[in-house]
Design an enzyme around this catalytic site. Sequence first.
Site, PDB file in Angstrom:
ATOM      1  N   GLY A  81      22.361 -21.999  42.089  1.00  0.00           N
ATOM      2  CA  GLY A  81      20.931 -21.969  42.395  1.00  0.00           C
ATOM      3  C   GLY A  81      20.411 -23.311  42.882  1.00  0.00           C
ATOM      4  O   GLY A  81      20.976 -24.358  42.545  1.00  0.00           O
ATOM      5  N   ARG A 145      27.074 -18.582  45.435  1.00  0.00           N
ATOM      6  CA  ARG A 145      27.656 -18.431  44.101  1.00  0.00           C
ATOM      7  C   ARG A 145      29.106 -17.956  44.118  1.00  0.00           C
ATOM      8  O   ARG A 145      29.628 -17.528  43.087  1.00  0.00           O
ATOM      9  CB  ARG A 145      26.815 -17.454  43.278  1.00  0.00           C
ATOM     10  CG  ARG A 145      25.437 -17.944  42.913  1.00  0.00           C
ATOM     11  CD  ARG A 145      24.852 -17.172  41.763  1.00  0.00           C
ATOM     12  NE  ARG A 145      23.484 -17.557  41.491  1.00  0.00           N
ATOM     13  CZ  ARG A 145      23.125 -18.612  40.758  1.00  0.00           C
ATOM     14  NH1 ARG A 145      24.060 -19.385  40.260  1.00  0.00           N
ATOM     15  NH2 ARG A 145      21.859 -18.890  40.551  1.00  0.00           N
ATOM     16  N   ASP A 176      29.344 -23.492  35.607  1.00  0.00           N
ATOM     17  CA  ASP A 176      30.395 -22.693  36.244  1.00  0.00           C
ATOM     18  C   ASP A 176      30.982 -23.406  37.471  1.00  0.00           C
ATOM     19  O   ASP A 176      32.193 -23.397  37.688  1.00  0.00           O
ATOM     20  CB  ASP A 176      29.848 -21.321  36.659  1.00  0.00           C
ATOM     21  CG  ASP A 176      29.650 -20.401  35.451  1.00  0.00           C
ATOM     22  OD1 ASP A 176      30.416 -20.537  34.478  1.00  0.00           O
ATOM     23  OD2 ASP A 176      28.736 -19.561  35.480  1.00  0.00           O
ATOM     24  N   LYS A 202      24.079 -30.365  38.248  1.00  0.00           N
ATOM     25  CA  LYS A 202      22.852 -29.791  38.819  1.00  0.00           C
ATOM     26  C   LYS A 202      22.505 -28.487  38.130  1.00  0.00           C
ATOM     27  O   LYS A 202      23.394 -27.673  37.914  1.00  0.00           O
ATOM     28  CB  LYS A 202      23.086 -29.539  40.320  1.00  0.00           C
ATOM     29  CG  LYS A 202      22.096 -28.657  40.989  1.00  0.00           C
ATOM     30  CD  LYS A 202      22.675 -27.370  41.578  1.00  0.00           C
ATOM     31  CE  LYS A 202      23.062 -26.337  40.585  1.00  0.00           C
ATOM     32  NZ  LYS A 202      23.192 -24.965  41.071  1.00  0.00           N
ATOM     33  N   THR A 203      21.308 -28.251  37.783  1.00  0.00           N
ATOM     34  CA  THR A 203      20.748 -26.931  37.450  1.00  0.00           C
ATOM     35  C   THR A 203      19.388 -27.111  36.786  1.00  0.00           C
ATOM     36  O   THR A 203      19.246 -27.947  35.873  1.00  0.00           O
ATOM     37  CB  THR A 203      21.640 -26.038  36.545  1.00  0.00           C
ATOM     38  OG1 THR A 203      20.870 -24.878  36.212  1.00  0.00           O
ATOM     39  CG2 THR A 203      22.128 -26.676  35.265  1.00  0.00           C
ATOM     40  N   ASP A 205      18.163 -25.170  34.835  1.00  0.00           N
ATOM     41  CA  ASP A 205      18.238 -24.584  33.496  1.00  0.00           C
ATOM     42  C   ASP A 205      18.384 -25.628  32.385  1.00  0.00           C
ATOM     43  O   ASP A 205      18.110 -25.333  31.227  1.00  0.00           O
ATOM     44  CB  ASP A 205      19.424 -23.606  33.395  1.00  0.00           C
ATOM     45  CG  ASP A 205      19.261 -22.422  34.327  1.00  0.00           C
ATOM     46  OD1 ASP A 205      18.229 -22.338  35.020  1.00  0.00           O
ATOM     47  OD2 ASP A 205      20.164 -21.569  34.371  1.00  0.00           O
TER      48      ASP A 205
HETATM   49  P1  FBP Z   1      22.202 -22.395  38.530  1.00  0.00           P
HETATM   50  O1  FBP Z   1      22.630 -22.444  37.101  1.00  0.00           O
HETATM   51  O2  FBP Z   1      23.244 -21.949  39.443  1.00  0.00           O
HETATM   52  O3  FBP Z   1      21.591 -23.701  38.932  1.00  0.00           O
HETATM   53  O4  FBP Z   1      21.033 -21.316  38.691  1.00  0.00           O
HETATM   54  C1  FBP Z   1      19.942 -21.265  37.879  1.00  0.00           C
HETATM   55  C2  FBP Z   1      19.040 -20.077  38.096  1.00  0.00           C
HETATM   56  O5  FBP Z   1      17.875 -20.482  38.759  1.00  0.00           O
HETATM   57  C3  FBP Z   1      18.710 -19.398  36.777  1.00  0.00           C
HETATM   58  O6  FBP Z   1      17.651 -20.032  36.127  1.00  0.00           O
HETATM   59  C4  FBP Z   1      18.422 -18.003  37.204  1.00  0.00           C
HETATM   60  O7  FBP Z   1      18.633 -17.081  36.184  1.00  0.00           O
HETATM   61  C5  FBP Z   1      19.391 -17.780  38.318  1.00  0.00           C
HETATM   62  O8  FBP Z   1      19.648 -19.054  38.872  1.00  0.00           O
HETATM   63  C6  FBP Z   1      18.889 -16.845  39.376  1.00  0.00           C
HETATM   64  O9  FBP Z   1      19.930 -16.591  40.250  1.00  0.00           O
HETATM   65  P2  FBP Z   1      19.772 -16.017  41.708  1.00  0.00           P
HETATM   66  O10 FBP Z   1      19.425 -17.172  42.577  1.00  0.00           O
HETATM   67  O11 FBP Z   1      21.125 -15.524  42.023  1.00  0.00           O
HETATM   68  O12 FBP Z   1      18.707 -14.993  41.674  1.00  0.00           O
END
Ligand code: FBP
Length: 542
Positions: A81, A145, A176, A202-203, A205
């Site tokens: 993300g 992803r 991941d 990075k994230t 979250d």
């Molecule tokens: P990452 O851990 O890859 O940075 O993604 C975080 C996130 O934004 C989560 O908070 C959320 O649940 C998910 O990605 C949403 O994923 P998508 O972009 O596939 O809808």
Amino acid sequence: MAKPFTKELSALQEARLAYAPGMPEILRHISTLDFAAGAVPQVEAGARPLFTRLANAPVLRVVRGQPEKRPLAVGVVLSGGQAPGGHNVIAAIFDAIKEVHPESRLVGFCNGPAGIVKNDARTLEQEELARFRNQGGFDLIGSGRTKIETETQFQQALNSVTSHRLDGLVVIGGDDSNTNAAYLAEFFSQQGSPCVVAGVPKTIDGDLQNSWIELPFGFDTACKTYAETIGNICRDAVSAKKYYYFIKLMGRSASHITLECALKTRPNLALIGEEVRAEGKTLQDIARLVAELVVARAQENKEYGVILVPEGLIEFTRDIGELIGELNRLLAREAATEAVEAVVAGLNEGARRTFAMLPQEIQRQLLSDRDPHGNVQVSKIETERLLIHLVNMVLEAMRREGAWQGKFSAQPIFCGYEGRAALPSNFDASYGYSLGRVAALLVMRRKTGYIACIKNLCQAPAEWEPQAAPLAAMLHLEERGGTSKAVIQKAFVDLSGAPFQCFAKARTSWRLDDCYMQPGPIQFFGPSAITDSVPLVLSKSR
Ligand code: FBP
């Protein structure tokens, strides 16, 4: 398609191009830097046989060293993300390798790890990068992803880096993606490739944290963006006095974002998934808890309020958590090809009962596709609506029994994607930039299987301490898709930690008194106390 750098920018975006990110003093003269070895962290016994090359690697400290003058070729990929600050990581790698030698090259792999496998790549130049400095989003090269997992994909990745004659590949990603970086580093090394692999945390979250990583970049901006909205909603609630706002906050599993936003805005209730799990609560228990709040506030003539709901909440509840576990197991086994009825029939009795109680729309969302890492896509599950539905049911039952006569009017809100691509705060702009320089140094000094880290993030950037930690030391065995796999462990909210304890102490008064705070939008100009603020979960940990 027009080239990205032809895009027109807003006045604020233009102004941000000129911002000079802060960095630790030592990182300013990259070509004369090196690493000094520190302690060698233990690699978990189960992971050791898989990482014969990467095991026994020490933690590295940045020190002064002999000048390096060789041109470098570096590949970079954005994975997962979006997170504010990602473009600055790339800009920093570019600046660093050009400082080492003007003929150095930066190759961007497009649209995530799939770009490495397919060798979808292009050379990034100064003119194009100049339009992405301190900007949000990941649109310079895109993200994705795709997981690199098969033998063929590993070989294809090796062919790609070899075809560009890369000295190093920098993977900018979450738990991941950095797990993937560790596997790639081990594979390249076993195949005798000179290409090193470095990770960058990075994230939004905030769940990539451990002894070496204080926080990933992106968390600060996302929380500030959501807190702005929550603060505004709180002000609306107390002005109109007619709605309960159920605000779902992104953050997949862990509730770090919700905790940070609660500390920033002081809502009437903030649910923390990790606490729900520790107390073994069901979703029904939570609905009753919210209904009690509604009743208590009504006694104070307050038929409004603000409730924060972490995106991952349902996975932490005893009943829905078990149901998701069961569904994941069945869907992994049946490769999601089986008819819904057959999957449901395979559920154990308890899970089947829980499933039956859910509204059809939520049932459908729970059965929808998993992401490539096998996770339920919780951002697609409307937990805030589900909770409103269940609270309504509890209140209506109370009405029938004569225990409740009030009014409950609720509005669902989701704070998610907008926080991932926002203009990075000064903190994230500087943090991303500093991490990028450490990653470039890892490539320059040929250190493979490491992740760039910065310690002391509560201080001003000049005081930050750059480091690199071995990815192998972060791996532990987890069950994924029915098999045991060495992965980087997600960090959950520590219920005994200072940030949660501080929240737990303060929240009682937030329930009935309206202690709302309105942090307002991220500021880029003005007093440093406002423009350079750091996440509260960091400052409260000190
Ligand atoms: P990452 O851990 O890859 O940075 O993604 C975080 C996130 O934004 C989560 O908070 C959320 O649940 C998910 O990605 C949403 O994923 P998508 O972009 O596939 O809808």
